[in-house]
Design a protein around this motif. Structure first.
Motif, mmCIF file in Angstrom:
data_model
loop_
_atom_site.group_PDB
_atom_site.id
_atom_site.type_symbol
_atom_site.label_atom_id
_atom_site.label_comp_id
_atom_site.label_asym_id
_atom_site.label_seq_id
_atom_site.Cartn_x
_atom_site.Cartn_y
_atom_site.Cartn_z
ATOM 1 N N VAL A 91 47.692 37.826 29.882
ATOM 2 C CA VAL A 91 48.958 37.893 30.613
ATOM 3 C C VAL A 91 49.639 36.537 30.476
ATOM 4 N N THR A 95 53.981 36.901 34.350
ATOM 5 C CA THR A 95 53.624 38.288 34.654
ATOM 6 C C THR A 95 53.518 38.441 36.171
ATOM 7 N N GLN A 99 51.377 43.472 38.480
ATOM 8 C CA GLN A 99 51.055 44.010 37.144
ATOM 9 C C GLN A 99 49.671 43.546 36.688
ATOM 10 N N ALA A 100 49.342 42.270 36.924
ATOM 11 C CA ALA A 100 48.023 41.746 36.537
ATOM 12 C C ALA A 100 46.914 42.456 37.312
#
Length: 145
Positions: A91, A95, A99-100
């Protein structure tokens, strides 16, 4: 609500090993840094990630039929390269944390290397998310009525 990014939660400049690092040295770094995954760098570039699980699987592999007395030899002769995950998913610091977290959950990873312009700048782990959550003020956490 401010959108959290990977940059807000990651461990900057994590410890790393090289493909040639022996499993014994990998274990020593993990113990000394109290971490369970290490980026693998070759000439400063991210080429893999190795986890404590990778090491355990090699040490307990039925494919590597060996007596316990041979463990020492395996620890000193096998390298990170032989059991790392090559070209790991990464990532960027920008990010979103959401989302991670989603990627860690979907792929069942313990960590994602954080890369900017091809350079490793950090690592974000499941533990980073747990620590963040645990540090939130108790009155903000739903008490379940």
């Amino acid at each position: 609500l401010i959108m959290l990014s990977v940059n807000d939660l990651m461990t900057a400049i994590p410890d790393a090993v090289t493909p040639q690092t022996t499993l014994r040295q990998v274990i020593e770094v993990m113990k000394s840094q109290a971490c369970r995954q290490l980026p693998v760098l070759s000439d400063g570039k991210l080429v893999g990630i190795i986890t404590d699980r990778d090491v355990r699987l090699v040490m307990n592999s039925p494919l590597l039929l060996h007596g316990r007395w041979q463990d020492e030899e395996i620890l000193d002769e096998m390298t990170a390269e032989s059991c790392m995950t090559p070209d790991p998913m990464t990532v960027s610091p920008d990010t979103s944390a959401y989302q991670a977290a989603n990627m860690l959950s979907i792929y069942k990873f313990g960590a994602l290397p954080v890369v900017r312009n091809g350079e490793l700048i950090g690592i974000i782990t499941v533990t980073d998310f747990l620590n963040y959550f645990a540090m939130q003020k108790p009155e903000l956490i739903d008490q379940g009525d």
